[in-house]
Design a protein around this motif. Structure first.
Motif, short mmCIF file in Angstrom:
data_model
loop_
_atom_site.label_atom_id
_atom_site.label_comp_id
_atom_site.label_asym_id
_atom_site.label_seq_id
_atom_site.Cartn_x
_atom_site.Cartn_y
_atom_site.Cartn_z
N PHE A 112 0.85 -1.19 0.00
CA PHE A 112 0.00 0.00 0.00
C PHE A 112 0.88 1.24 0.00
CE2 PHE A 112 -2.58 -3.32 2.00
CZ PHE A 112 -3.77 -3.22 1.28
N VAL A 113 0.46 2.27 -0.74
CA VAL A 113 1.27 3.48 -0.87
C VAL A 113 0.36 4.70 -0.77
CG1 VAL A 113 2.99 4.71 -2.24
CG2 VAL A 113 2.76 2.22 -2.47
N GLY A 114 0.71 5.64 0.10
CA GLY A 114 0.00 6.91 0.19
C GLY A 114 0.52 7.89 -0.84
N SER A 115 -0.06 9.07 -0.88
CA SER A 115 0.37 10.06 -1.87
C SER A 115 0.33 11.46 -1.31
CB SER A 115 -0.50 9.98 -3.14
OG SER A 115 -1.80 10.49 -2.90
N PHE A 116 1.10 12.33 -1.93
CA PHE A 116 1.18 13.73 -1.53
C PHE A 116 0.41 14.57 -2.56
CE2 PHE A 116 3.04 17.94 -1.34
CZ PHE A 116 3.22 18.15 0.01
N GLY A 117 -0.61 15.27 -2.10
CA GLY A 117 -1.30 16.22 -2.97
C GLY A 117 -2.42 15.65 -3.81
N LEU A 118 -2.32 14.41 -4.26
CA LEU A 118 -3.32 13.86 -5.19
C LEU A 118 -4.54 13.31 -4.48
CD1 LEU A 118 -1.10 12.00 -7.81
CD2 LEU A 118 -2.07 14.30 -7.94
N GLY A 119 -4.43 12.96 -3.21
CA GLY A 119 -5.57 12.40 -2.49
C GLY A 119 -5.74 10.91 -2.71
N ASN A 120 -4.75 10.26 -3.34
CA ASN A 120 -4.87 8.83 -3.68
C ASN A 120 -4.15 7.93 -2.68
OD1 ASN A 120 -6.14 9.64 -6.04
ND2 ASN A 120 -4.29 9.44 -7.29
N VAL A 121 -4.67 6.71 -2.56
CA VAL A 121 -3.94 5.61 -1.93
C VAL A 121 -3.92 4.48 -2.94
CG1 VAL A 121 -3.91 3.91 -0.07
CG2 VAL A 121 -4.59 6.28 0.41
N LYS A 138 -9.57 7.55 -3.33
CA LYS A 138 -9.42 8.85 -3.98
C LYS A 138 -10.05 9.93 -3.12
CE LYS A 138 -9.62 7.08 -8.76
NZ LYS A 138 -10.32 7.18 -10.06
N GLY A 139 -9.62 11.16 -3.34
CA GLY A 139 -10.28 12.31 -2.73
C GLY A 139 -9.98 12.56 -1.27
N LEU A 140 -8.97 11.89 -0.72
CA LEU A 140 -8.60 12.15 0.68
C LEU A 140 -7.71 13.39 0.77
CD1 LEU A 140 -7.85 8.51 1.89
CD2 LEU A 140 -9.91 9.87 2.30
N ASN A 141 -7.64 13.97 1.94
CA ASN A 141 -6.87 15.19 2.15
C ASN A 141 -5.44 14.85 2.55
OD1 ASN A 141 -6.07 17.80 2.55
ND2 ASN A 141 -7.40 18.19 4.31
N MET A 142 -4.55 14.80 1.57
CA MET A 142 -3.13 14.53 1.79
C MET A 142 -2.89 13.23 2.57
SD MET A 142 -1.60 17.19 0.40
CE MET A 142 -0.06 17.67 1.13
N PRO A 143 -3.29 12.09 2.00
CA PRO A 143 -3.12 10.80 2.70
C PRO A 143 -1.69 10.27 2.57
CG PRO A 143 -4.12 10.39 0.58
CD PRO A 143 -3.96 11.89 0.69
N GLY A 175 -14.74 1.24 0.74
CA GLY A 175 -15.76 2.03 1.41
C GLY A 175 -15.18 3.27 2.05
N ASP A 176 -15.94 3.84 2.99
CA ASP A 176 -15.53 5.09 3.63
C ASP A 176 -14.61 4.87 4.82
OD1 ASP A 176 -17.05 6.58 1.83
OD2 ASP A 176 -18.84 6.47 3.09
N GLY A 177 -14.52 3.65 5.30
CA GLY A 177 -13.68 3.39 6.45
C GLY A 177 -14.29 3.93 7.74
N THR A 178 -13.56 3.74 8.83
CA THR A 178 -13.99 4.19 10.15
C THR A 178 -12.97 5.16 10.72
OG1 THR A 178 -15.10 2.07 10.58
CG2 THR A 178 -14.59 3.46 12.49
N VAL A 179 -13.40 6.35 11.08
CA VAL A 179 -12.50 7.32 11.69
C VAL A 179 -12.23 6.89 13.13
CG1 VAL A 179 -12.19 9.72 12.39
CG2 VAL A 179 -13.32 9.19 10.22
#
Length: 419
Positions: A112-121, A138-143, A175-179
């Motif tokens: 698994f790989v996070g990303s800077f700026g794109l919002g992708n994992v 997609k669409g996450l805030n700086m994951p 899905g949306d996951g759990t915070v």
């Protein structure tokens, strides 16, 4: 889930910086930020990364990498330019991992790989003998930060830690996951984060201030230790400017972390740092003291550097150390065991870039007598020519290491074999 960490952590004192000329340079201008206002938290000033900009460094700015990353042909050419010690080899593990940041292994071998700026994992798996890169979120805030624990993928965005259960079996429908923890400021400025898991399953999480230099709000410039099961948090360190990398020492259980020092002092000051937390509540100096021995020209405010915990090692000015790992594998030569490998992202606040490499730090669990040497280099050409920017390291099961590069949008594999 809110933390039981004192809620006053997010109740700011209204802090205003006093404008005026610098003590060392009459050209300096101190930017004024009203950090006690609600608007500051939702939208820090556009020039948040400036602070004390000097005339000598005026015009320097963070460079932008190619939006589509490097092509496979470019990557093939790039790896030929990387210099390694004898017996080591670098190759492309996976291209097309745009803005790649922290990596985490799933139990079944998914990377698994996070990303800077794109919002992708991303999830990287083997398919027909090749690496398949799939965007799973997609669409996450700086994951930028990831961890994997008990079958679940943990992703830390700017203001929340999210758990995705049974992740490897649900790559197409996470899905949306759990915070599980959200006691965090919502601003993006120095708000991207990194996760390091300890033996108890808690995560170390750094919190950067929303500016280059200044008196930090009480909720940032610190490192917390968070239990993802309960959302409970413990404040473990203060006076930290910007840390985007850390690891738990397998020998002692202590947390070590890289730290990016302030900008706009000069090309050669101050040094970025490698730190170790020896006790709860240690203060590492920001914003009063830099690199363990240099009072800030404006913000020292009577403090002496002897009041704060010095770094284990000065890594160099503006090398931008990010992800780091203790090497615990068996493939590399025996003297690499328990050494620290640090991915240096490289400079922007310097006329001639440095960093853009991987360094090896040889040091005991007590942090004394550290020795640093270059392990892999070649991602910078000329004064300011980036070919890539390493930013994270992870150990593979076979003892090789993988390296993430957000500039080239790729993952590399570095291995060793006796000749």
């Amino acid at each position: 889930m809110k933390s039981t960490l004192n809620r006053s952590v997010l109740a700011l004192a209204a802090i205003a910086f006093v404008a005026g000329a610098g003590q060392v340079n009459a050209q300096q201008k101190l930017h004024s930020y009203q950090s006690g206002t609600k608007e500051f938290w939702t939208h820090p000033p556009d020039d948040w990364f400036l602070g004390d900009e000097t005339e000598a460094q005026k015009g320097l700015a963070p460079p932008s990498g190619p939006p589509t990353g490097a092509s496979e042909a470019e990557l093939a050419s790039l790896v030929k330019k990387i210099k390694l010690p004898p017996g080591f080899k670098i190759e492309v593990y996976a291209p097309g991992v745009l803005a790649a940041r922290q990596m985490a292994w799933g139990d079944k071998g998914t990377l698994f790989v996070g990303s800077f700026g794109l919002g992708n994992v991303y999830a990287i798996t083997d398919k027909d003998g090749k690496k398949e890169v799939k965007t799973i979120l997609k669409g996450l805030n700086m994951p930028t930060g990831l961890a994997f624990k008990d079958g679940a993928l943990y992703v830390i965005a700017v203001d929340k830690l999210i758990r995705y259960d049974n992740a490897e079996a649900n790559l197409d429908k996470l899905g949306d996951g759990t915070v599980v923890y959200d006691d965090m400021p919502s601003y993006a400025a120095h708000g991207w984060k990194y996760l390091a898991q300890d033996k108890e399953g808690w995560f170390y999480i750094p919190f950067g201030p929303p500016f280059n230099i200044g008196i930090p709000p009480t909720s940032v410039s610190q490192i917390r230790r968070v239990d993802p099961k309960t959302g409970n948090a413990q404040l473990v360190a203060l006076g930290v400017r910007n840390s985007v990398g850390g690891d738990v020492d397998p020998r002692s259980g202590k947390y070590w972390f890289t730290e990016n020092a302030r900008d706009w002092m000069s090309d050669d000051m101050p040094s970025d740092k490698l730190n170790m937390i020896s006790r709860l509540g240690e203060h590492f100096g920001y914003p009063y003291c830099h690199q363990g021995d240099t009072p800030d020209p404006k913000f020292a405010m009577g403090h002496k550097c002897s009041e704060f915990t010095p770094p284990v090692l000065k890594l160099g000015a503006h090398v931008a150390p990010l992800g780091m790992k203790f090497y615990t594998g068996d493939q590399f030569p025996a003297d690499y065991k328990d050494n620290i490998l640090i991915a240096e992202h490289g400079s922007w606040n310097r006329h001639k870039y440095q960093g853009g490499r991987i360094v090896r730090v040889i040091v005991g669990p007590d942090g004394k007598n550290p020795k640093q040497e270059v392990f892999a280099s070649g991602w910078i050409e000329g004064d300011q020519g980036y070919l890539g920017r390493p930013d994270d390291i992870i150990l593979a099961k076979d003892g090789s290491i993988l390296v993430a590069d957000d500039w080239a949008g790729a993952i590399y594999r570095i291995s060793y074999s006796k000749k």
